[in-house]
Design a protein around this motif. Sequence first.
Motif, short mmCIF file in Angstrom:
data_model
loop_
_atom_site.label_atom_id
_atom_site.label_comp_id
_atom_site.label_asym_id
_atom_site.label_seq_id
_atom_site.Cartn_x
_atom_site.Cartn_y
_atom_site.Cartn_z
N ASP A 125 -9.34 0.92 -3.76
CA ASP A 125 -8.17 1.49 -3.09
C ASP A 125 -7.84 0.69 -1.82
OD1 ASP A 125 -6.14 3.23 -2.38
OD2 ASP A 125 -7.32 5.01 -2.84
N SER A 126 -6.56 0.52 -1.58
CA SER A 126 -6.15 -0.14 -0.35
C SER A 126 -4.97 0.61 0.28
CB SER A 126 -5.78 -1.60 -0.62
OG SER A 126 -5.74 -2.32 0.60
N GLY A 127 -4.72 1.82 -0.21
CA GLY A 127 -3.64 2.63 0.37
C GLY A 127 -2.31 1.91 0.35
N ALA A 128 -1.49 2.20 1.35
CA ALA A 128 -0.17 1.56 1.43
C ALA A 128 -0.09 0.73 2.71
CB ALA A 128 0.92 2.62 1.41
N ARG A 129 0.62 -0.37 2.62
CA ARG A 129 0.79 -1.24 3.79
C ARG A 129 2.11 -0.92 4.49
NH1 ARG A 129 -2.77 -6.01 3.00
NH2 ARG A 129 -1.63 -7.09 4.65
N SER A 130 2.05 -0.87 5.82
CA SER A 130 3.23 -0.58 6.63
C SER A 130 3.28 -1.54 7.81
CB SER A 130 3.15 0.86 7.16
OG SER A 130 3.27 1.77 6.09
N PHE A 131 4.45 -1.62 8.42
CA PHE A 131 4.63 -2.58 9.52
C PHE A 131 4.06 -2.09 10.85
CE2 PHE A 131 8.15 -3.66 6.64
CZ PHE A 131 7.83 -4.99 6.45
N TYR A 132 3.48 -3.00 11.60
CA TYR A 132 3.15 -2.70 13.00
C TYR A 132 3.63 -3.85 13.88
CZ TYR A 132 -1.36 -4.98 11.66
OH TYR A 132 -2.35 -5.81 11.17
N THR A 133 4.18 -3.47 15.03
CA THR A 133 4.83 -4.47 15.88
C THR A 133 4.37 -4.34 17.33
OG1 THR A 133 6.68 -2.90 15.87
CG2 THR A 133 6.93 -4.85 14.50
N VAL A 134 4.55 -5.40 18.06
CA VAL A 134 4.08 -5.45 19.45
C VAL A 134 5.10 -4.85 20.40
CG1 VAL A 134 3.32 -6.99 21.32
CG2 VAL A 134 2.70 -7.50 18.95
N ARG A 135 6.34 -5.34 20.33
CA ARG A 135 7.34 -4.92 21.32
C ARG A 135 8.42 -4.03 20.75
NH1 ARG A 135 6.49 -9.80 22.44
NH2 ARG A 135 4.90 -10.00 24.06
N LYS A 136 8.94 -4.49 19.58
CA LYS A 136 10.11 -3.77 19.06
C LYS A 136 9.72 -2.80 17.94
CE LYS A 136 14.56 -4.71 16.96
NZ LYS A 136 15.37 -5.71 16.28
N PRO A 137 9.95 -1.51 18.12
CA PRO A 137 9.63 -0.57 17.04
C PRO A 137 10.55 -0.74 15.83
CG PRO A 137 10.75 0.55 18.86
CD PRO A 137 10.53 -0.85 19.31
N ILE A 138 9.99 -0.60 14.65
CA ILE A 138 10.80 -0.68 13.43
C ILE A 138 11.14 0.75 13.00
CG2 ILE A 138 10.86 -1.52 11.03
CD1 ILE A 138 10.43 -3.71 13.18
N ARG A 139 12.41 1.09 13.11
CA ARG A 139 12.84 2.44 12.70
C ARG A 139 13.69 2.39 11.44
NH1 ARG A 139 11.04 5.37 16.97
NH2 ARG A 139 10.96 4.22 18.93
N SER A 140 14.30 1.24 11.18
CA SER A 140 15.09 1.07 9.96
C SER A 140 14.98 -0.40 9.56
CB SER A 140 16.56 1.42 10.24
OG SER A 140 17.13 0.40 11.03
N PRO A 141 15.36 -0.75 8.32
CA PRO A 141 15.24 -2.15 7.89
C PRO A 141 15.95 -3.11 8.85
CG PRO A 141 15.74 -0.77 6.01
CD PRO A 141 15.81 0.12 7.21
N ALA A 142 17.04 -2.66 9.45
CA ALA A 142 17.81 -3.55 10.34
C ALA A 142 16.96 -4.02 11.53
CB ALA A 142 19.05 -2.81 10.85
N ASP A 143 16.00 -3.22 11.95
CA ASP A 143 15.16 -3.61 13.09
C ASP A 143 14.27 -4.82 12.80
OD1 ASP A 143 16.09 -1.58 14.78
OD2 ASP A 143 14.72 -0.12 13.87
N LEU A 144 14.13 -5.14 11.53
CA LEU A 144 13.26 -6.27 11.18
C LEU A 144 13.98 -7.62 11.27
CD1 LEU A 144 11.40 -4.45 8.40
CD2 LEU A 144 10.20 -6.02 9.91
N LYS A 145 15.30 -7.57 11.34
CA LYS A 145 16.10 -8.80 11.35
C LYS A 145 15.57 -9.79 12.40
CE LYS A 145 19.42 -8.26 8.36
NZ LYS A 145 19.41 -6.86 7.99
#
Length: 331
Positions: free
Chosen positions: A151-171
């Motif tokens: 098992d490795s569960g699910a992978r999710s994003f972690y960021t230093v400065r900018k929080p990811i709240r929607s896909p657009a935040d990853l641009k």
Amino acid sequence: MGWAAGMGSLAILLAGVGPIGATHLAAAAGPTMTLRAADDHPMDYPTTQGLKYIADTVEKRTNGRITIKIYPSAQLGAEKKTVEMTQMGALDINRVSVAPVTEFVPALNVLSLPYIFRDEDHYWKVLSGEVGQALLAEISKFRMRGLAYYDSGARSFYTVRKPIRSPADLKGLKIRVQKARVMMDTIEALGASPVPMAFEEVYSALQTGVIDGAENNPPSLAISTSHWEVAKFYSLDGHTRVPEVVLMSEGTWNKLSKEDQKVIQQAARESVDVQRRLWKEYTEKAMQKIRGKGIEVIRVNVLDFQKAMKPVYDTYRPQYGQWIDRILAVK
Ligand code: GTR
């Protein structure tokens, strides 16, 4: 069989059993050997503990004739390198994420595709069912054997400065990925720049700003590494559930007697339950730690992320459509 031939094979047998007395011959027959097993997590991590179960069980069931020495914490190198070593026969057993193995065994790409699994239940039904086993068998075409999934569960994003709240935040963000094309494609679909890098280099890359973030499951973020010290936002988008896999070098496998192969395969099969039980505990512990350390845990609208992944399927469907459909058909 003539008398002389009979004595000859007995001599080989005796030479092989080493210090084990003749009274144990029946259970301990065969050569004495020490196998090397690698994992990039520390010794107490669920995957490494899975290997430890295999080692203890095999040692017991062969009366100490086969020993498995575990090298945790990437002591033998980063994943891509250890997969190469496994292929070449320089490493006997190797627990890795399926992601880097996709570069060697292309069909495994389907297990790394974003949101290919509906949920945890679907994930385990696929892995332990016919499709999962057929994909393990694919590994055998590339000088390795797949002994078990973990098992490795699910992978999710972690960021230093900018929080990811929607896909657009990853641009435009630089996001570290495992060394696998399919992971790069997933990040690109979201408009971010993938930076393939060894797991062991991620901490300092986050710290120095070489990358803006990474992605992983809670135990890797909070227990195996100290990435949480630097990354202050964890966005639970769960874009992939790429499993872990225990590999064995084909060279090593072929050196084993049928009996010994069975002992190892059986121990690996049993180790899945051990790993999965620990995995649940570790995921809870990790989430508690993440919250306790003041990291902002962000609930996102997963559907938005899922929609953004369409280009990945456009890329992989032509070649892997049949596998994809087989996975989706598992109820
Ligand atoms: C973890 C996995 C490791 C490694 C790491 C990474 O989830 O257990 O083996 O693949 O991810 O991101 O490199």
